[in-house]
Write a protein that holds these residues in place. Structure first.
Motif, PDB file in Angstrom:
ATOM      1  N   GLU A  45      15.197 -10.664   9.086  1.00 45.57           N
ATOM      2  CA  GLU A  45      13.806 -11.237   9.623  1.00 45.57           C
ATOM      3  C   GLU A  45      13.016 -10.591  10.469  1.00 45.57           C
ATOM      4  OE1 GLU A  45      14.253 -15.481  10.743  1.00 45.57           O
ATOM      5  OE2 GLU A  45      15.478 -15.752   9.083  1.00 45.57           O
ATOM      6  N   ALA A  46      13.213  -9.079  10.614  1.00 45.30           N
ATOM      7  CA  ALA A  46      12.444  -8.079  11.503  1.00 45.30           C
ATOM      8  C   ALA A  46      11.367  -7.793  10.492  1.00 45.30           C
ATOM      9  CB  ALA A  46      13.505  -6.909  11.675  1.00 45.30           C
ATOM     10  N   TYR A  47      10.140  -7.332  11.364  1.00 45.60           N
ATOM     11  CA  TYR A  47       8.908  -7.075  10.714  1.00 45.60           C
ATOM     12  C   TYR A  47       8.835  -5.484  10.906  1.00 45.60           C
ATOM     13  CZ  TYR A  47       7.245 -11.941  10.017  1.00 45.60           C
ATOM     14  OH  TYR A  47       7.478 -13.105   9.730  1.00 45.60           O
ATOM     15  N   ASP A  48       9.958  -4.731  11.329  1.00 45.41           N
ATOM     16  CA  ASP A  48       9.931  -3.417  11.268  1.00 45.41           C
ATOM     17  C   ASP A  48      10.300  -2.891  10.173  1.00 45.41           C
ATOM     18  OD1 ASP A  48       9.864  -0.749  12.283  1.00 45.41           O
ATOM     19  OD2 ASP A  48      11.521  -1.232  13.564  1.00 45.41           O
ATOM     20  N   ARG A  49       9.459  -2.480   9.217  1.00 47.05           N
ATOM     21  CA  ARG A  49       9.598  -1.901   7.953  1.00 47.05           C
ATOM     22  C   ARG A  49       9.163  -0.250   7.863  1.00 47.05           C
ATOM     23  NH1 ARG A  49       4.846  -6.057   5.938  1.00 47.05           N
ATOM     24  NH2 ARG A  49       3.443  -4.895   6.897  1.00 47.05           N
ATOM     25  N   GLY A  50       9.731   0.270   6.822  1.00 48.04           N
ATOM     26  CA  GLY A  50       9.667   1.692   6.774  1.00 48.04           C
ATOM     27  C   GLY A  50       9.914   1.639   5.012  1.00 48.04           C
ATOM     28  N   PHE A  51      10.008   2.929   4.794  1.00 50.53           N
ATOM     29  CA  PHE A  51      10.320   3.199   3.167  1.00 50.53           C
ATOM     30  C   PHE A  51      11.111   4.556   3.065  1.00 50.53           C
ATOM     31  CE2 PHE A  51       6.327   5.706   3.563  1.00 50.53           C
ATOM     32  CZ  PHE A  51       6.488   6.978   2.898  1.00 50.53           C
ATOM     33  N   GLU A  52      11.593   4.500   1.897  1.00 49.25           N
ATOM     34  CA  GLU A  52      12.457   5.806   1.439  1.00 49.25           C
ATOM     35  C   GLU A  52      12.104   6.085   0.257  1.00 49.25           C
ATOM     36  OE1 GLU A  52      16.733   5.000  -0.439  1.00 49.25           O
ATOM     37  OE2 GLU A  52      16.675   4.516   1.526  1.00 49.25           O
ATOM     38  N   VAL A  53      12.052   7.329  -0.184  1.00 45.00           N
ATOM     39  CA  VAL A  53      11.585   7.783  -1.749  1.00 45.00           C
ATOM     40  C   VAL A  53      13.016   7.842  -2.492  1.00 45.00           C
ATOM     41  CG1 VAL A  53      10.720   9.740  -2.843  1.00 45.00           C
ATOM     42  CG2 VAL A  53       9.747   9.230  -0.547  1.00 45.00           C
ATOM     43  N   ALA A  54      12.758   6.865  -3.489  1.00 45.99           N
ATOM     44  CA  ALA A  54      13.997   6.775  -4.421  1.00 45.99           C
ATOM     45  C   ALA A  54      14.173   8.222  -5.286  1.00 45.99           C
ATOM     46  CB  ALA A  54      13.695   5.680  -5.111  1.00 45.99           C
ATOM     47  N   SER A  55      15.467   8.086  -5.878  1.00 44.63           N
ATOM     48  CA  SER A  55      15.609   9.356  -6.728  1.00 44.63           C
ATOM     49  C   SER A  55      14.807   9.033  -7.917  1.00 44.63           C
ATOM     50  CB  SER A  55      17.208   9.232  -6.940  1.00 44.63           C
ATOM     51  OG  SER A  55      17.381   8.059  -8.124  1.00 44.63           O
ATOM     52  N   GLY A  56      14.321   7.756  -8.461  1.00 43.47           N
ATOM     53  CA  GLY A  56      13.595   7.704  -9.475  1.00 43.47           C
ATOM     54  C   GLY A  56      14.426   7.508 -10.981  1.00 43.47           C
ATOM     55  N   GLU A  57      15.952   7.039 -10.759  1.00 40.97           N
ATOM     56  CA  GLU A  57      16.640   6.979 -11.689  1.00 40.97           C
ATOM     57  C   GLU A  57      17.208   5.453 -11.663  1.00 40.97           C
ATOM     58  OE1 GLU A  57      19.414  10.241 -12.186  1.00 40.97           O
ATOM     59  OE2 GLU A  57      17.814  11.617 -12.289  1.00 40.97           O
ATOM     60  N   ILE A  93      10.659   2.949  -1.902  1.00 39.01           N
ATOM     61  CA  ILE A  93      11.195   1.624  -1.618  1.00 39.01           C
ATOM     62  C   ILE A  93      11.314   1.218  -0.215  1.00 39.01           C
ATOM     63  CG2 ILE A  93      13.346   0.314  -1.887  1.00 39.01           C
ATOM     64  CD1 ILE A  93      14.432   2.489  -3.670  1.00 39.01           C
ATOM     65  N   GLN A  94      10.802  -0.068  -0.088  1.00 37.70           N
ATOM     66  CA  GLN A  94      10.799  -0.455   1.575  1.00 37.70           C
ATOM     67  C   GLN A  94      12.124  -0.781   2.107  1.00 37.70           C
ATOM     68  OE1 GLN A  94       9.695  -4.600   2.282  1.00 37.70           O
ATOM     69  NE2 GLN A  94       8.003  -3.760   3.397  1.00 37.70           N
ATOM     70  N   VAL A  95      12.159  -0.104   3.091  1.00 38.73           N
ATOM     71  CA  VAL A  95      13.754  -0.183   4.104  1.00 38.73           C
ATOM     72  C   VAL A  95      13.359  -1.001   5.301  1.00 38.73           C
ATOM     73  CG1 VAL A  95      15.601   1.138   4.993  1.00 38.73           C
ATOM     74  CG2 VAL A  95      14.288   1.795   2.867  1.00 38.73           C
ATOM     75  N   CYS A  96      14.148  -1.766   5.899  1.00 37.25           N
ATOM     76  CA  CYS A  96      14.022  -2.457   7.015  1.00 37.25           C
ATOM     77  C   CYS A  96      14.441  -1.364   8.163  1.00 37.25           C
ATOM     78  CB  CYS A  96      14.861  -3.501   7.188  1.00 37.25           C
ATOM     79  SG  CYS A  96      14.716  -4.362   8.882  1.00 37.25           S
ATOM     80  N   ASN A  97      13.438  -0.979   9.102  1.00 43.39           N
ATOM     81  CA  ASN A  97      13.893  -0.031  10.096  1.00 43.39           C
ATOM     82  C   ASN A  97      14.953  -0.876  11.137  1.00 43.39           C
ATOM     83  OD1 ASN A  97      12.342   1.900   9.189  1.00 43.39           O
ATOM     84  ND2 ASN A  97      10.713   1.334  10.200  1.00 43.39           N
ATOM     85  N   ALA A  98      15.332  -1.996  11.100  1.00 43.53           N
ATOM     86  CA  ALA A  98      16.049  -2.677  12.078  1.00 43.53           C
ATOM     87  C   ALA A  98      17.591  -2.653  11.523  1.00 43.53           C
ATOM     88  CB  ALA A  98      15.788  -4.119  12.357  1.00 43.53           C
ATOM     89  N   PHE A 104      12.711  -4.616  -2.561  1.00 39.61           N
ATOM     90  CA  PHE A 104      11.665  -4.518  -3.811  1.00 39.61           C
ATOM     91  C   PHE A 104      11.842  -5.810  -4.592  1.00 39.61           C
ATOM     92  CE2 PHE A 104       9.072  -3.436  -7.417  1.00 39.61           C
ATOM     93  CZ  PHE A 104       8.266  -2.548  -6.819  1.00 39.61           C
ATOM     94  N   PRO A 105      10.402  -6.324  -4.835  1.00 41.26           N
ATOM     95  CA  PRO A 105       9.254  -5.796  -4.139  1.00 41.26           C
ATOM     96  C   PRO A 105       9.014  -5.857  -2.447  1.00 41.26           C
ATOM     97  CG  PRO A 105       8.921  -8.017  -5.110  1.00 41.26           C
ATOM     98  CD  PRO A 105      10.469  -7.911  -5.260  1.00 41.26           C
ATOM     99  N   PRO A 106       8.104  -5.309  -1.958  1.00 38.11           N
ATOM    100  CA  PRO A 106       7.976  -5.183  -0.601  1.00 38.11           C
ATOM    101  C   PRO A 106       7.161  -6.503  -0.105  1.00 38.11           C
ATOM    102  CG  PRO A 106       6.272  -3.627  -1.862  1.00 38.11           C
ATOM    103  CD  PRO A 106       7.108  -4.256  -2.776  1.00 38.11           C
ATOM    104  N   GLY A 107       7.560  -6.633   1.116  1.00 38.18           N
ATOM    105  CA  GLY A 107       6.942  -7.936   1.800  1.00 38.18           C
ATOM    106  C   GLY A 107       7.063  -7.701   3.268  1.00 38.18           C
ATOM    107  N   GLN A 164       0.753  -1.259   0.469  1.00 38.83           N
ATOM    108  CA  GLN A 164      -0.152  -0.055  -0.008  1.00 38.83           C
ATOM    109  C   GLN A 164       1.008   1.172  -0.088  1.00 38.83           C
ATOM    110  OE1 GLN A 164      -3.668   0.270  -0.175  1.00 38.83           O
ATOM    111  NE2 GLN A 164      -3.042   2.189  -0.813  1.00 38.83           N
ATOM    112  N   PHE A 165       1.887   1.236   0.772  1.00 40.90           N
ATOM    113  CA  PHE A 165       2.761   2.247   0.854  1.00 40.90           C
ATOM    114  C   PHE A 165       3.301   2.777  -0.498  1.00 40.90           C
ATOM    115  CE2 PHE A 165       5.956  -0.972   0.746  1.00 40.90           C
ATOM    116  CZ  PHE A 165       6.948  -0.056   0.129  1.00 40.90           C
ATOM    117  N   PHE A 166       3.769   1.623  -1.195  1.00 36.82           N
ATOM    118  CA  PHE A 166       4.161   2.002  -2.896  1.00 36.82           C
ATOM    119  C   PHE A 166       3.122   2.658  -3.646  1.00 36.82           C
ATOM    120  CE2 PHE A 166       4.559   0.727  -6.938  1.00 36.82           C
ATOM    121  CZ  PHE A 166       6.144   1.124  -7.336  1.00 36.82           C
TER     122      PHE A 166
END
Length: 131
Positions: A46-58, A25-30, A36-39, A12-14
């Motif tokens: 194996e942590a379930y603590d996920r966030g994201f960062e905004v890619a440059s798009g290149e 892009i999904q990033v592990c906060n741990a 990618f793809p996110p999961g 959903q975040f994507f």
């Protein structure tokens, strides 16, 4: 009719990002691993603590195919589909628009930049253009 992607709690975040012109892009906060793809769980720690960062798009074309058959609902063939190495270190599959299907129109190692195709109020798809 357009073929619609599967949207779930892992992705959903994507799709929220594409609606506002961000390639997320999904990033592990741990541990900081990108994915990618996110999961649901990090493949590195194996942590379930996920966030994201905004890619440059290149990114760079790692590989590509020219899809000529079978027909795809809502698309005019041929379609160029590339596996893009993002500058952030993950790979993403996407349509390359503005590149014809003739030899030499696209090549491995070509630089690409993300763009967005607003299908309707609920769906904006990332597409790629030659940079």
């Amino acid at each position: 009719m357009t073929v619609r992607p599967m949207v779930n709690r892992d992705s959903q975040f994507f799709w929220d990002g594409t609606q506002v012109g961000e390639l997320r892009i999904q990033v592990c906060n741990a541990c900081g691993a990108k994915r990618f793809p996110p999961g649901p769980a990090c493949q590195s720690c194996e942590a379930y603590d996920r966030g994201f960062e905004v890619a440059s798009g290149e990114g760079t074309v790692f590989s590509y195919v020219v899809h000529r058959h079978p027909p795809v609902p809502g698309k005019e063939l041929p379609i160029v589909i590339a596996l893009v190495d993002l500058d952030e270190g993950v790979r993403m599959v996407g349509e390359v628009v503005g590149a014809g299907a003739s030899d030499g129109d696209i090549a491995i190692c070509d630089r690409l930049r993300v763009d967005y195709n607003r299908v309707d109020d609920d769906l904006t798809l990332p597409v790629w253009r030659k940079a």
